[in-house]
Design a protein around this motif. Structure first.
Motif: not given
Ligand code: CP3
Length: 350
Positions: A4-5, A22-23, A134-138
């Motif tokens: 996943m991103t 786990v993020p 980076v809004g679309g990924k992080i």
């Protein structure tokens, strides 16, 4: 499972689901363990880097680039709104101090109602820059303090006199306290909205000191204000996170405050919290930040324990229980991250 991103991983955990691993992020991940951050503070001052959106965005991204954290926490501070309300804020070596603290109703009445766009423009600008990069990924975590915690600092008559003046006011002048909380909360609601409008993917409330109160006082003087901010975050359809320290006495109330995620401090056993809350909210926490003064092996053992207790059925974001402290070594942060990556893969069976 497909990788996943960070954005997918973080949002899945906030919703109570099970991502690929786990993020993780760490409170004060933009901080003094990093000589590059230290250098910027020496050159421009803490105030200077937070209020310059380009620098704040650059520094917010720095730990992501160095360690691969799964979330960006905005470099700012919970006390800037109080400054915008008219208090003189000074950053001393020991910490923040207000030179004209609130002592009574007269001072509360004098507080300004700032325009967040005009008086705290750098907050929204920083989120804007980060979102465009980076809004679309992080995920970007927008945040504000809780009214109680900010009011604690606003009512310190002598430097670092702690939570005592405010606790006294709750009994001696409850109407003054409510007026103060209401005024602060109105600003916080606008501030968190502004960050979400600019692209923040989650809204976090740092009401760190609210755990000092008795459950009855928490219900009367804190809960309604936290609920209002969290409701506002919900209205914008992004997950909300509530953090405070000393949560075990008020956990039953916190569970129903309306947050999607509860940040758990390190004095609480996260396995016990998990048993008490089940799947009703997601959890974030709660490694003791002082663990990072130990050996690589002991860091690994402690990280593994957090994950084993809180992660197996999803809805878990790894973090420390309090912010990283001064003098932590850069390598210890790297060792913590390595341990989360090693033990955080789903399914968690260790
Ligand atoms: O987690 C993050 O790095 C995001 C940004 C953030 C900061 N402060 C940056 C900061 C956040 C979310 C905060 C919250 C905050 N600030 C709280 C609530 C959470 C908590 O940690 O208890 C409180 C009570 C404050 C007020 C504050 N700001 C204090 C008491 C201090 C000095 C003592 C300390 O802990 O460092 C600060 C300074 C501060 N805020 C720094 C940073 C990176 C250190 C600045 C420096 O190195 O000079």
């Amino acid at each position: 499972m497909k990788e996943m991103t960070s954005l997918e991983r973080f949002l899945t955990a906030c919703e109570g689901g099970t991502p690929d691993r786990v993020p993780f992020w760490i409170m004060r991940q933009v901080g003094r363990y990093d000589p590059d951050f230290e250098g910027m503070v020496r050159k421009y001052g803490f105030d200077g880097i937070c209020k310059d959106a380009k620098k704040a965005a650059q520094l917010s991204l720095m730990p992501i680039r160095k360690f691969g954290f799964d979330a960006i926490i905005l470099l700012s501070d919970i006390l800037f709104p109080a400054e915008a309300m008219g208090l003189k804020l000074e950053w001393t070596k020991e910490g923040p101090v207000f030179r004209n603290p609130v002592k009574g109703m007269g001072d509360v009445e004098k507080l300004r109602s700032p325009d967040v766009g005009k008086d705290l423009p750098y907050v929204q600008e920083t989120v804007n820059i980060l979102y465009n990069k980076v809004g679309g990924k992080i995920p970007i975590i927008g945040f504000c303090g809780g009214a109680f915690t900010i009011a604690t600092y606003m009512t310190m008559h002598t430097e670092f006199s702690g939570v005592g003046n405010l606790r006294r006011m709750l009994y001696a002048n409850p109407r003054t306290a409510h007026s103060l909380f209401r005024k602060i909360n109105d600003v916080l609601i606008e501030l968190i909205k502004a960050q979400i409008d600019a692209g923040a993917h989650a809204g976090m409330v740092f009401d760190s000191l609210a755990g000092y109160l008795t459950p009855r006082l928490y219900k009367e003087f804190v809960l309604p204000y936290q609920e209002r901010i969290l409701r506002e975050v919900k209205k914008h359809d992004v997950p909300s996170i509530l953090y405070l320290t000393g949560c075990c006495g008020i956990l039953n109330k916190m569970v129903n405050v309306g947050a999607d995620v509860l940040g758990i401090d390190s004095k609480t056993d996260i396995g016990d919290v998990k048993k008490r809350v089940g799947k009703s909210v997601a959890l974030q926490g709660n490694l003791d930040p002082y663990t990072l003064f130990g050996s690589r092996k002991s860091i690994e053992v402690a990280v593994r324990e957090c994950i084993r207790k809180a992660a197996p059925d999803g809805g878990y974001i790894f973090n420390t229980g309090e912010g990283l402290v001064k003098d932590v070594k850069f390598e210890s942060v790297a060792e913590t991250v390595a341990a989360v990556k090693k033990y955080g893969k789903y399914p968690v069976t260790h």
